[in-house]
Design an enzyme around this catalytic site. Structure first.
Site, short mmCIF file in Angstrom:
data_model
loop_
_atom_site.label_atom_id
_atom_site.label_comp_id
_atom_site.label_asym_id
_atom_site.label_seq_id
_atom_site.Cartn_x
_atom_site.Cartn_y
_atom_site.Cartn_z
N LYS A 35 46.04 33.47 52.60
CA LYS A 35 44.89 34.14 51.97
C LYS A 35 43.89 34.60 53.03
CE LYS A 35 43.76 32.73 47.66
NZ LYS A 35 43.24 31.92 46.58
N THR A 86 39.47 23.61 39.57
CA THR A 86 39.43 22.36 38.80
C THR A 86 40.36 22.51 37.60
OG1 THR A 86 37.44 23.24 37.71
CG2 THR A 86 37.09 21.63 39.45
N PHE A 152 28.97 31.73 35.95
CA PHE A 152 29.27 32.30 34.63
C PHE A 152 29.93 33.67 34.71
CE2 PHE A 152 25.70 29.37 34.10
CZ PHE A 152 26.15 28.56 33.06
N ARG A 154 32.47 36.81 34.80
CA ARG A 154 33.71 37.10 34.08
C ARG A 154 34.63 37.87 35.00
NH1 ARG A 154 31.32 41.01 29.89
NH2 ARG A 154 30.23 41.45 31.83
N LYS A 207 27.51 24.44 31.53
CA LYS A 207 28.67 25.30 31.77
C LYS A 207 29.75 25.08 30.69
CE LYS A 207 31.77 27.88 33.54
NZ LYS A 207 31.72 29.34 33.47
N PHE A 252 32.05 38.84 21.62
CA PHE A 252 33.06 37.80 21.39
C PHE A 252 33.44 37.67 19.93
CE2 PHE A 252 34.08 35.53 25.33
CZ PHE A 252 33.31 36.29 26.18
N ALA A 255 38.72 40.07 16.98
CA ALA A 255 39.89 39.26 16.63
C ALA A 255 41.06 39.65 17.53
CB ALA A 255 40.25 39.48 15.17
N CYS A 263 39.75 29.79 32.43
CA CYS A 263 38.58 28.94 32.13
C CYS A 263 38.59 28.32 30.72
CB CYS A 263 37.30 29.73 32.34
SG CYS A 263 37.02 30.10 34.07
N ARG A 331 46.72 33.18 34.41
CA ARG A 331 46.59 31.77 34.03
C ARG A 331 46.33 31.65 32.53
NH1 ARG A 331 42.57 29.70 38.79
NH2 ARG A 331 41.85 31.85 38.68
N1 LIG Z 1 37.85 32.45 37.59
C1 LIG Z 1 36.75 32.55 36.88
O1 LIG Z 1 36.53 33.55 36.19
C2 LIG Z 1 35.71 31.45 36.91
C3 LIG Z 1 34.45 31.69 36.34
C4 LIG Z 1 33.49 30.68 36.37
C5 LIG Z 1 33.81 29.45 36.95
N2 LIG Z 1 35.05 29.22 37.46
C6 LIG Z 1 35.32 27.92 38.07
O2 LIG Z 1 35.24 28.06 39.49
C7 LIG Z 1 36.19 27.19 40.13
C8 LIG Z 1 37.11 28.03 41.02
O3 LIG Z 1 37.87 28.90 40.19
P1 LIG Z 1 38.72 30.10 40.78
O4 LIG Z 1 39.26 30.85 39.62
O5 LIG Z 1 37.94 30.78 41.83
O6 LIG Z 1 39.91 29.25 41.49
P2 LIG Z 1 41.05 29.80 42.47
O7 LIG Z 1 42.22 28.92 42.24
O8 LIG Z 1 41.17 31.28 42.36
O9 LIG Z 1 40.46 29.50 43.94
C9 LIG Z 1 40.26 28.22 44.47
C10 LIG Z 1 40.51 28.32 45.98
O10 LIG Z 1 40.09 27.11 46.61
C11 LIG Z 1 40.94 26.85 47.70
N3 LIG Z 1 40.79 25.44 48.10
C12 LIG Z 1 41.14 24.33 47.40
N4 LIG Z 1 40.79 23.23 48.10
C13 LIG Z 1 40.20 23.64 49.25
C14 LIG Z 1 39.61 22.98 50.37
N5 LIG Z 1 39.57 21.65 50.44
N6 LIG Z 1 39.13 23.72 51.37
C15 LIG Z 1 39.17 25.07 51.31
N7 LIG Z 1 39.69 25.76 50.27
C16 LIG Z 1 40.20 25.05 49.26
C17 LIG Z 1 42.31 27.23 47.18
O11 LIG Z 1 43.22 27.48 48.24
C18 LIG Z 1 41.98 28.50 46.37
O12 LIG Z 1 42.10 29.67 47.16
C19 LIG Z 1 36.89 26.46 38.99
O13 LIG Z 1 36.25 25.23 38.78
C20 LIG Z 1 36.70 27.37 37.81
O14 LIG Z 1 36.75 26.68 36.59
C21 LIG Z 1 35.99 30.20 37.47
#
Ligand SMILES: NC(=O)c1ccc[n+]([C@@H]2O[C@H](COP(=O)([O-])OP(=O)(O)OC[C@H]3O[C@@H](n4cnc5c(N)ncnc54)[C@H](O)[C@@H]3O)[C@@H](O)[C@H]2O)c1
Length: 433
Positions: A35, A86, A152, A154, A207, A252, A255, A263, A331
């Site tokens: 990445k 997470t 938050f 999207r 959240k 939201f 339907a 998420c 996902r």
């Molecule tokens: N995707 C969304 O739309 C969204 C919106 C709001 C909140 N969130 C929350 O934000 C968080 C991240 O979501 P995401 O979709 O960006 O996840 P993601 O899986 O796209 O990205 C997470 C990244 O973290 C990296 N990573 C993991 N452990 C690491 C470490 N120790 N050191 C360095 N890098 C590390 C992984 O390699 C990965 O690239 C989650 O808790 C999610 O629920 C996501």
């Protein structure tokens, strides 16, 4: 300010690039070397509109860089964000916090001077306390504060959501941390986005409460859609009829095939678990998660029904695979359960998605992935519009009729009007109409 972002996924990369765009000096860290290598070559690891240009201009301005070296990345940083995944833990549905805690341990080993550690990942209430404990145990000498700052945004509209949020939630009781967070987000509240300070636990709960509420709204209108189908009504009229009431609001209330994505499914489950453990079960959310789960396969039955009750040996064209338009995120996309149910029933699947095919290949096998909607529709016995990409909003319906073996479409996003489909001679079923 100097900012480090640990985790450069959807949230970390978008937040990092936006903070850099505000003028902060940002290092995005990720443990995935592929990445980081791609980012250093200017190749985005995800599809998000506008992200490549935002990253390129801030890299060029010298405000944004990428590394796999966490210790180097956080050197001198005033704020270190944790934005790692997470996901649902296998087996019980609790949030898997192993990435958050691993990041906390790594950060503890590398901090030098007062630093604010900001949890941006979605984490159950109390996780901030645990992160604080991990760091204090590892580094009794360190001066730091742990803050909750849930995100938050999207997917698909991530940059504008980050830059023009409805609100910014910051959970901390630490005055120094409050000053750092205020400075960090100054460009946004100058822009009239409210910065809400509260306790750390309240921020963590906020959240989950937000996502659970939105998931409930979607599930509610989906059940109204089923009722409309059963008794003769149009859910779009009902949604408009209730949505114009300011207490309810029109968003939201579309339907569809049930919520998916990275998420809502995992966050509703995690909230259910947290509440059960606290002895205060959230029955509404439990029901929402269960109803949504069964809905996806039910959509496959809708498709089978339009195909005459049997799809064995038939070809189903799937338009749209991602959980929503303008992302490549697969996902928990409803398309997965729908396609698997159709395959279980003996159908051959031909699918097109403008951006999601690369990710779809990792989760769905035995699918004939097509480069255009027309290739997917060619010779199909029935079509299903699963994701409302713009590219599917104005299909040439005469051509649809001409290329399909049997012109029949299940429109899981209510993009088309039943009258226009009837006029073209295409058998058609929407949701709740
Ligand atoms: N995707 C969304 O739309 C969204 C919106 C709001 C909140 N969130 C929350 O934000 C968080 C991240 O979501 P995401 O979709 O960006 O996840 P993601 O899986 O796209 O990205 C997470 C990244 O973290 C990296 N990573 C993991 N452990 C690491 C470490 N120790 N050191 C360095 N890098 C590390 C992984 O390699 C990965 O690239 C989650 O808790 C999610 O629920 C996501």
């Amino acid at each position: 300010m100097r900012v480090a972002m640990i985790g450069s996924g959807y949230v970390g990369l978008v937040s990092g690039a936006c903070f850099a765009d505000f003028g902060h000096d940002v290092v995005c860290v990720d443990k995935d070397p592929g990445k980081i290598e791609r980012l250093n070559q200017g190749i985005m690891p995800i599809y998000e509109p506008g992200l490549d240009a935002l990253v390129a201009s801030n890299v060029k301005a010298g405000r944004l860089s990428f590394t796999t070296n966490l210790a180097a990345g956080i050197k001198g940083a005033e704020a270190v964000f944790i934005a790692v995944g997470t996901p649902s833990r296998r087996g019980d549905g609790h949030a898997d916090l192993s990435y958050v805690y691993a990041a906390a341990r790594e950060i503890a080993g590398a901090i030098d001077g007062y630093v604010v550690i900001v949890n941006k990942s979605t984490v159950p209430v109390g996780t901030g306390d645990e992160v604080e404990r991990i760091i204090a145990d590892a580094r009794p000498d360190a001066e730091f504060a742990v803050v909750s700052n849930p995100e938050f945004l999207r997917e698909g509209a991530a940059i504008s959501d980050f830059k023009r949020p409805d609100r910014i939630v910051v959970g901390t009781d630490d005055e120094r941390a409050r000053a750092v967070m205020t400075e960090l987000y100054r460009p946004l509240f100058l822009n009239h986005s409210p910065l809400l300070f509260m306790g750390r636990r309240s921020a963590e709960i906020t959240k989950y409460a937000a996502n659970a509420f939105l998931a409930t709204k979607i599930t509610f209108i989906n059940e109204m859609a089923d009722l409309c189908e059963a008794v003769g009504g149009n859910v779009q009229d009902v949604a408009r009829g209730i949505g114009l009431d300011n207490r309810i609001g029109g968003k939201f209330l579309n339907a569809g095939p049930g919520y998916g994505g990275s998420c809502f499914p995992k966050d509703t489950l995690a909230l259910v678990k947290t509440a059960q453990d606290a002895g205060t079960p959230v029955r509404i959310v439990e029901t929402v998660a269960a109803v949504n789960d069964t809905r996806k396969r039910a959509m496959a039955r809708k498709i089978i029904q339009l195909a005459g009750g049997d799809v064995r040996g038939k070809t189903v064209a799937i338009l749209g695979l991602t959980f929503k338009p303008n992302t490549d995120d697969m996902r928990d996309s409803p398309s997965i359960a729908i396609i698997q149910a159709l395959q279980d029933a003996g159908a051959t699947i031909r699918a097109h998605d403008p951006e999601g095919v690369e990710q779809a290949r990792l989760v769905l096998t035995n699918v004939d992935y097509c480069d255009t909607p027309w290739a997917a529709l060619e010779g199909a016995d029935v079509a299903a519009l699963v994701t409302e990409w713009d590219a599917f909003r104005a299909l040439d319906l005469d051509r649809v009729k001409a290329v399909m073996k049997t012109p029949a479409m299940v429109d899981l996003r209510n993009v088309y009007r039943p009258e226009e489909m009837a006029k073209r001679g295409i058998a058609y079923v929407g949701v709740g109409r």
